[in-house]
Write a protein that holds these residues in place. Structure first.
Motif, PDB file in Angstrom:
ATOM      1  N   UNK A 133       1.106  -1.213  -0.295  1.00 45.53           N
ATOM      2  CA  UNK A 133      -0.042  -0.338   0.184  1.00 45.53           C
ATOM      3  C   UNK A 133       0.730   1.469  -0.207  1.00 45.53           C
ATOM      4  N   UNK A 134       0.690   2.443  -0.514  1.00 48.57           N
ATOM      5  CA  UNK A 134       1.425   3.197  -1.062  1.00 48.57           C
ATOM      6  C   UNK A 134       1.088   4.491  -0.634  1.00 48.57           C
ATOM      7  N   UNK A 135      -0.115   4.264  -0.400  1.00 50.35           N
ATOM      8  CA  UNK A 135      -0.977   5.184   0.995  1.00 50.35           C
ATOM      9  C   UNK A 135      -0.529   7.242  -0.021  1.00 50.35           C
ATOM     10  N   UNK A 136      -0.916   7.125  -0.778  1.00 50.98           N
ATOM     11  CA  UNK A 136      -0.593   8.624  -1.428  1.00 50.98           C
ATOM     12  C   UNK A 136       1.225   8.697  -0.806  1.00 50.98           C
ATOM     13  N   UNK A 137       2.118   7.820  -1.429  1.00 49.40           N
ATOM     14  CA  UNK A 137       2.910   8.339  -0.558  1.00 49.40           C
ATOM     15  C   UNK A 137       4.459   7.267  -2.279  1.00 49.40           C
ATOM     16  N   UNK A 138       5.200   8.814  -2.842  1.00 47.76           N
ATOM     17  CA  UNK A 138       5.930   7.928  -4.076  1.00 47.76           C
ATOM     18  C   UNK A 138       7.021   6.941  -3.808  1.00 47.76           C
ATOM     19  N   UNK A 139       7.116   7.651  -2.506  1.00 52.73           N
ATOM     20  CA  UNK A 139       9.119   7.066  -1.594  1.00 52.73           C
ATOM     21  C   UNK A 139       8.921   5.892  -1.285  1.00 52.73           C
ATOM     22  N   UNK A 140       7.427   6.115  -1.247  1.00 52.04           N
ATOM     23  CA  UNK A 140       6.613   3.977  -0.452  1.00 52.04           C
ATOM     24  C   UNK A 140       7.231   2.876  -1.628  1.00 52.04           C
TER      25      UNK A 140
END
Length: 356
Positions: free
Chosen positions: A60-67
């Motif tokens: 789940x990237x949760x709106x975070x590209x860095x994840x």
């Protein structure tokens, strides 16, 4: 082979499963009353891929590209099973996310950026299909209220946001019968969704979901139909947002899927050919669903929408057709992964220097 089942749910806690009460309903429900829990579905997909022999996990990237970047550098998945449909609360960024895959050389499932962007824009899709003489309902695009509402279209009309999918912005009030209700609905779309309104002639008739499966040599799966015969008189025969996603709404229980649809051979073959044309015209790959109406008035097929990367829940439209084609849920997911892996191998091969 390592597969990352990647999705984007910023608040996964809101999907905690709970049984909804039937007590206050004024109709008899047909389906279960559990709320939809996509997180459970993503986990089930990963487990199914593990059973198919892959090293699969959910991300789940949760709106975070860095994840995503960190996970990709750490786990180095061979394939990303792309289930990202929205980013930063903007559906139109779906195509941008696959653009990142392309820039990084990441192998992924489903449609490429151009196909996602094209299908997100209903007006653009209709223009492309019309250029190929594929019938779609007659329509107009309204960008603001400062214009004439004499559109030259025949009522009833259906009003939709031009850049949404999954029936967002479509409820029972989306069907209008005169200029006054048309103006109100267009104003609602402009104000609520901050985008233009697509106004179409409403095609009364049978609704067909035509699933297309494959990449270089796509095949049409058994056609599914949404049966409206049990829909009460106070609700329009449409697949509204409530019909798709709200177990406490009567429309959810009165839009009954039938697969395979019982159609004359001539109609079935035409629907299959139209779906393949649409699939290729907008650049879909791996899996898609083309929604059509078989008009009650003239018995002609009209394409309503082309859906790249449709819902892959077990029992949902695409998987329903795959099941009737003889593919289990696990096998269908495996085949989608294999299509992406074949593209990866082909890309690597094409980059190899030619021998002297």
């Amino acid at each position: 082979m390592k597969v990352a089942v990647m999705f984007n749910e910023v608040n996964p806690e809101i999907y905690q499963s709970k049984k909804l009460s039937r007590k206050d309903l004024d109709f008899k429900p047909v389906f279960g009353m559990d709320t939809n829990n996509p997180i459970t579905e993503y986990e089930y997909m990963a487990k199914s891929l593990i059973k198919a022999g892959y090293d699969a996990y959910t991300l789940n990237i949760m709106d975070n590209l860095q994840l995503f970047i960190k996970d990709y550098e750490k786990n180095k998945p061979d394939i990303v099973f792309n289930l990202v449909e929205i980013f930063k609360d903007q559906p139109r960024l779906e195509m941008s996310f696959t653009g990142i895959f392309e820039l990084l050389g990441v192998a992924y499932t489903g449609a490429p950026p151009m196909a996602l962007g094209t299908c997100q824009n209903k007006s653009l899709t209709k223009r492309i299909l019309s250029s190929l003489n594929i019938r779609t309902p007659r329509y107009k695009i309204i960008k603001n209220m400062d214009r004439s509402f004499r559109l030259g279209l025949r009522y009833p009309l259906i009003v939709k946001p031009v850049l949404e999918d999954a029936s967002v912005g479509i409820d029972d009030d989306a069907i209008v019968y005169n200029a006054d209700t048309l103006k109100k609905r267009v104003e609602y779309v402009l104000n609520s969704f901050k985008q233009s309104a697509l106004v179409e002639e409403f095609i009364l008739g049978r609704e067909l979901n035509v699933a297309v499966f494959g990449d270089k040599d796509p095949k049409v799966l058994p056609i599914s139909e949404i049966d409206f015969s049990n829909m009460p008189d106070n609700l329009h025969p449409i697949v509204s947002f409530q019909a798709k996603w709200d177990p406490q709404h009567e429309a959810y229980h009165k839009t009954i899927p039938i697969c395979p649809a019982i159609l004359p051979d001539k109609t079935r073959i035409e629907a299959e050919n139209m779906a393949l044309q649409c699939f290729r015209a907008v650049g879909c790959r791996d899996y898609a669903r083309v929604d059509m109406r078989l008009s009650k008035e003239d018995n002609k097929l009209y394409v309503l929408e082309v859906n790249p990367n449709p819902d892959l829940q077990e029992g949902a439209g695409f998987m329903r057709s795959a099941k009737h084609a003889g593919y289990s849920y696990k096998k269908t997911l495996k085949m989608i992964v294999d299509l992406a892996y074949e593209r990866k191998l082909s890309a690597v091969s094409n980059r190899q220097p030619a021998k002297n």
